[in-house]
Design a protein around this motif. Structure first.
Motif, PDB file in Angstrom:
ATOM      1  N   VAL A  92       0.862  -1.181   0.000  1.00  0.00           N
ATOM      2  CA  VAL A  92       0.000   0.000   0.000  1.00  0.00           C
ATOM      3  C   VAL A  92       0.900   1.233   0.000  1.00  0.00           C
ATOM      4  CG1 VAL A  92      -1.815   1.250   1.225  1.00  0.00           C
ATOM      5  CG2 VAL A  92      -1.758  -1.267   1.304  1.00  0.00           C
ATOM      6  N   TYR A  93       0.777   2.062  -1.021  1.00  0.00           N
ATOM      7  CA  TYR A  93       1.596   3.261  -1.155  1.00  0.00           C
ATOM      8  C   TYR A  93       0.719   4.494  -0.925  1.00  0.00           C
ATOM      9  CZ  TYR A  93       4.535  -0.019  -3.878  1.00  0.00           C
ATOM     10  OH  TYR A  93       5.269  -1.089  -4.312  1.00  0.00           O
ATOM     11  N   PHE A  94       1.299   5.543  -0.361  1.00  0.00           N
ATOM     12  CA  PHE A  94       0.552   6.790  -0.280  1.00  0.00           C
ATOM     13  C   PHE A  94       1.485   7.984  -0.175  1.00  0.00           C
ATOM     14  CE2 PHE A  94       0.712   5.100   4.055  1.00  0.00           C
ATOM     15  CZ  PHE A  94       1.185   6.183   4.792  1.00  0.00           C
ATOM     16  N   ALA A 118       6.920  17.192   1.798  1.00  0.00           N
ATOM     17  CA  ALA A 118       6.692  16.207   0.733  1.00  0.00           C
ATOM     18  C   ALA A 118       7.271  14.880   1.172  1.00  0.00           C
ATOM     19  CB  ALA A 118       7.350  16.664  -0.569  1.00  0.00           C
ATOM     20  N   TRP A 119       6.425  13.848   1.189  1.00  0.00           N
ATOM     21  CA  TRP A 119       6.923  12.516   1.514  1.00  0.00           C
ATOM     22  C   TRP A 119       5.973  11.451   0.974  1.00  0.00           C
ATOM     23  CZ3 TRP A 119       3.525  10.017   4.916  1.00  0.00           C
ATOM     24  CH2 TRP A 119       2.729  10.829   5.752  1.00  0.00           C
ATOM     25  N   MET A 120       6.519  10.254   0.868  1.00  0.00           N
ATOM     26  CA  MET A 120       5.787   9.097   0.367  1.00  0.00           C
ATOM     27  C   MET A 120       6.137   7.918   1.257  1.00  0.00           C
ATOM     28  SD  MET A 120       6.062   7.439  -3.443  1.00  0.00           S
ATOM     29  CE  MET A 120       5.206   5.936  -3.932  1.00  0.00           C
ATOM     30  N   ALA A 121       5.177   7.068   1.524  1.00  0.00           N
ATOM     31  CA  ALA A 121       5.408   5.908   2.388  1.00  0.00           C
ATOM     32  C   ALA A 121       4.808   4.664   1.759  1.00  0.00           C
ATOM     33  CB  ALA A 121       4.815   6.154   3.775  1.00  0.00           C
ATOM     34  N   LYS A 122       5.233   3.522   2.281  1.00  0.00           N
ATOM     35  CA  LYS A 122       4.715   2.232   1.830  1.00  0.00           C
ATOM     36  C   LYS A 122       4.407   1.375   3.056  1.00  0.00           C
ATOM     37  CE  LYS A 122       6.381  -2.084  -0.244  1.00  0.00           C
ATOM     38  NZ  LYS A 122       6.866  -2.707   1.012  1.00  0.00           N
ATOM     39  N   LEU A 123       3.267   0.703   3.001  1.00  0.00           N
ATOM     40  CA  LEU A 123       2.874  -0.226   4.048  1.00  0.00           C
ATOM     41  C   LEU A 123       2.875  -1.635   3.488  1.00  0.00           C
ATOM     42  CD1 LEU A 123      -0.260   1.666   5.464  1.00  0.00           C
ATOM     43  CD2 LEU A 123       2.164   1.999   6.047  1.00  0.00           C
ATOM     44  N   ASP A 124       3.190  -2.581   4.336  1.00  0.00           N
ATOM     45  CA  ASP A 124       3.029  -3.990   3.988  1.00  0.00           C
ATOM     46  C   ASP A 124       1.727  -4.472   4.604  1.00  0.00           C
ATOM     47  OD1 ASP A 124       5.496  -4.303   2.583  1.00  0.00           O
ATOM     48  OD2 ASP A 124       6.531  -4.257   4.509  1.00  0.00           O
ATOM     49  N   ALA A 125       0.906  -5.116   3.796  1.00  0.00           N
ATOM     50  CA  ALA A 125      -0.408  -5.568   4.227  1.00  0.00           C
ATOM     51  C   ALA A 125      -0.398  -7.077   4.458  1.00  0.00           C
ATOM     52  CB  ALA A 125      -1.464  -5.205   3.187  1.00  0.00           C
ATOM     53  N   GLY A 132      -5.025  -9.536   7.402  1.00  0.00           N
ATOM     54  CA  GLY A 132      -5.403  -8.265   7.994  1.00  0.00           C
ATOM     55  C   GLY A 132      -4.286  -7.709   8.849  1.00  0.00           C
ATOM     56  N   GLY A 133      -4.096  -6.407   8.813  1.00  0.00           N
ATOM     57  CA  GLY A 133      -3.038  -5.759   9.572  1.00  0.00           C
ATOM     58  C   GLY A 133      -2.066  -5.042   8.656  1.00  0.00           C
ATOM     59  N   LEU A 134      -1.454  -3.978   9.182  1.00  0.00           N
ATOM     60  CA  LEU A 134      -0.545  -3.133   8.423  1.00  0.00           C
ATOM     61  C   LEU A 134       0.743  -2.899   9.189  1.00  0.00           C
ATOM     62  CD1 LEU A 134      -3.099  -0.348   7.349  1.00  0.00           C
ATOM     63  CD2 LEU A 134      -2.192  -2.173   5.890  1.00  0.00           C
ATOM     64  N   SER A 135       1.842  -2.783   8.461  1.00  0.00           N
ATOM     65  CA  SER A 135       3.109  -2.390   9.059  1.00  0.00           C
ATOM     66  C   SER A 135       3.833  -1.457   8.101  1.00  0.00           C
ATOM     67  CB  SER A 135       3.982  -3.610   9.370  1.00  0.00           C
ATOM     68  OG  SER A 135       4.246  -4.357   8.191  1.00  0.00           O
ATOM     69  N   VAL A 136       4.559  -0.486   8.649  1.00  0.00           N
ATOM     70  CA  VAL A 136       5.280   0.482   7.827  1.00  0.00           C
ATOM     71  C   VAL A 136       6.595  -0.127   7.356  1.00  0.00           C
ATOM     72  CG1 VAL A 136       6.295   2.788   7.760  1.00  0.00           C
ATOM     73  CG2 VAL A 136       4.271   2.362   9.173  1.00  0.00           C
ATOM     74  N   ASP A 137       6.885   0.024   6.070  1.00  0.00           N
ATOM     75  CA  ASP A 137       8.166  -0.402   5.518  1.00  0.00           C
ATOM     76  C   ASP A 137       9.209   0.659   5.883  1.00  0.00           C
ATOM     77  OD1 ASP A 137      10.395  -1.018   4.008  1.00  0.00           O
ATOM     78  OD2 ASP A 137       9.283  -1.424   2.162  1.00  0.00           O
ATOM     79  N   ALA A 138      10.083   0.341   6.843  1.00  0.00           N
ATOM     80  CA  ALA A 138      11.078   1.313   7.326  1.00  0.00           C
ATOM     81  C   ALA A 138      12.125   1.633   6.272  1.00  0.00           C
ATOM     82  CB  ALA A 138      11.751   0.788   8.590  1.00  0.00           C
ATOM     83  N   GLY A 139      12.228   0.821   5.233  1.00  0.00           N
ATOM     84  CA  GLY A 139      13.233   1.036   4.192  1.00  0.00           C
ATOM     85  C   GLY A 139      12.736   1.844   3.012  1.00  0.00           C
ATOM     86  N   PHE A 140      11.502   2.325   3.095  1.00  0.00           N
ATOM     87  CA  PHE A 140      10.919   3.058   1.964  1.00  0.00           C
ATOM     88  C   PHE A 140      10.407   4.400   2.473  1.00  0.00           C
ATOM     89  CE2 PHE A 140       7.782   4.450  -1.035  1.00  0.00           C
ATOM     90  CZ  PHE A 140       8.159   3.943  -2.263  1.00  0.00           C
ATOM     91  N   PHE A 141      11.140   5.485   2.159  1.00  0.00           N
ATOM     92  CA  PHE A 141      10.716   6.791   2.640  1.00  0.00           C
ATOM     93  C   PHE A 141      11.331   7.920   1.814  1.00  0.00           C
ATOM     94  CE2 PHE A 141      10.893  10.195   6.104  1.00  0.00           C
ATOM     95  CZ  PHE A 141       9.569  10.554   5.931  1.00  0.00           C
TER      96      PHE A 141
END
Length: 471
Positions: free
Chosen positions: A400-402, A421-428, A432-441
């Motif tokens: 999931v990107y935003f 300005a920033w962009m993030a990615k979550l792993d789904a 069910g459940g979400l976690s932030v990809d710490a390597g994508f920012f």
């Protein structure tokens, strides 16, 4: 005709799309709020394991961009809508990128190097006005026989005239005409999408250009003057069939997300804010076969969060609370999870919508927010402005990107000290459940001072394709 002549990213069914190779690139629209620097199409490396993962690897200036906002592909899986439809010469190749303020539509060619799109044509505001009678192009979807471009305003000299849909040729990009043949009571416009096999288009409402040009007008908002209805149309005829008023207090009915199942007759629309209690909401529409009518019901409510007055921007200080400000929603390709962007509170919510009448919250994460300013795990020392805004889901539903910018004037209203300005990615998690990809920012200087808005994924994503077959 051999299927080998068909673009491999034209997927017959949602399952085919999910099983295709994952995206390697993300395209991101970026704009200069001050209009002093050229807007750009930014290319991000999203290939897992790549040495450039999470970094900007392509940058295409768009002179006279006019605040690049939403954009999409010239063609997609909907080209397979009819058996025998000749799609041998058609490809998901061009990005059509409107300037929301300029009303120009910029055409970018992603070949031969998809990391370096080339600006090959600009469809002018005059052509859009002369041929279709519209301005302020906002959202587009590729249909089986052309590109449907939703527009917020009327033609030249009548900016606040009825908004609507311009139909563009998906080969030549020529503006063909206004799509509507009978608009009925519809005046405001925002988004449009369809139940392709049911011959039904659904559209939503924001406001006329003068109502959004410099941000939200408090008197209009509190007077319930922004859009609060969804409309149902005969897709083939361009004829208005039914209007559903969600209630005047439910201001700004924006993103429409029909089920990806081509035989289904339900979907979701996000509502930004209630003037009764500052909550945001998501509504389900569905076809009542017994009555032969479309109906809608609220299925998700996200409440406002109390806040101290000195924590709030001037626009919110009289209310003592921060609204979620639901600005985007996205439905996974398998119709399993709905993602809800709460730009005001800085929260991304995940709901299991296996039963679309009874969504169940299964995940949540926070970044940014008007009050919280939650940092990214890659930069715990950096409070973030803005919040989860334009959301895009990979075809397989695992990523999931935003991005964090809503619209220049609204950014300034709700984040007056700057939105960044920033962009993030979550792993789904499939369960069910979400976690932030710490390597994508990618953030800050990566975007050269521009703000970032919509994301499109190479090969298609959850909000850019309509599928024609169940299997």
């Amino acid at each position: 005709m051999s299927t080998t002549t068909i673009d491999p990213t034209f997927y017959r069914s949602p399952a085919d799309a999910a099983a295709a190779p994952p995206e390697q690139l993300a395209y991101v629209a970026a704009f200069d709020r001050g209009g002093q620097t050229e807007d750009a199409m930014v290319v991000i490396d999203v290939a897992q394991g790549s040495s450039g993962y999470g970094t900007v690897i392509g940058w295409t200036p768009v002179p006279g961009g006019g605040e690049l906002h939403h954009f999409g592909w010239n063609a997609c899986s909907s080209a397979l809508a009819h058996e025998g439809h000749d799609v041998s010469g058609l490809a998901r190749r061009y990005l059509l990128v409107p300037g929301l303020r300029s009303s120009d539509i910029h055409v970018l060619d992603t070949e031969p190097d998809p990391r370096s799109p080339r600006l090959v044509r600009t469809v002018t505001a005059k052509e859009l006005s002369d041929r279709a009678g519209y301005s302020r192009p906002h959202t587009m979807h590729c249909g089986p026989d052309g590109v449907f471009m939703t527009c917020l305003g009327g033609g030249e000299g009548d900016d606040d005239g009825p908004g609507g849909i311009a139909l563009l040729d998906h080969d030549t990009f020529e503006v063909l005409r206004a799509w509507e043949t009978d608009r009925g009571p519809q005046h405001f416009h925002y988004d449009a999408w369809w139940h392709l096999n049911r011959n039904v288009l659904i559209s939503s409402e924001w406001g006329s250009p003068s109502m959004i040009e410099d941000g939200l007008v408090p008197e209009l908002l509190l007077g319930n003057r922004y859009g609060h209805s969804i409309h149902f149309w005969d897709l083939a005829a361009g004829r208005h069939v039914q209007r559903i008023d969600l209630g005047a207090q439910h201001q700004m009915a924006l993103e429409v997300r029909p089920s990806h199942d081509p035989e289904a007759t339900w979907g979701f629309v996000g509502v930004v804010i209630s003037t009764e209690d500052l909550s945001g909401s998501v509504w389900r529409w569905y076809l009542d076969d017994t009555a032969g009518q479309w109906k809608a019901e609220k299925v998700i409510t996200v409440p406002a969060e109390p806040a101290e007055t000195d924590q709030l921007p001037p626009a919110l200080q009289p209310f003592g609370a921060v609204p979620p400000i639901i600005t985007d929603i996205d439905l996974s390709v398998d119709d399993r999870f709905l993602y809800v962007s709460c730009w005001g509170t800085g929260e991304m919510k995940q709901f299991d919508v296996s039963d679309p009448a009874q969504p169940r919250e299964t995940g949540s994460m926070r970044l940014g927010g008007i009050v919280r300013r939650t940092p990214h795990p890659a930069r715990p020392d950096l409070p973030l402005a803005g919040g989860p805004q334009m959301v895009e889901v990979s075809r397989d539903g695992q990523r999931v990107y935003f991005t964090n910018s809503l619209y220049g004037a609204l950014d300034d209203q709700f984040y007056p000290d700057g939105v960044g300005a920033w962009m993030a990615k979550l792993d789904a998690d499939p369960a069910g459940g979400l976690s932030v990809d710490a390597g994508f920012f990618p953030h800050g200087d990566a975007f050269r001072g521009l703000r970032v808005h919509q994301v499109r994924l190479q090969g298609g994503d959850a909000s850019s394709d309509s599928y024609c077959y169940r299997s």
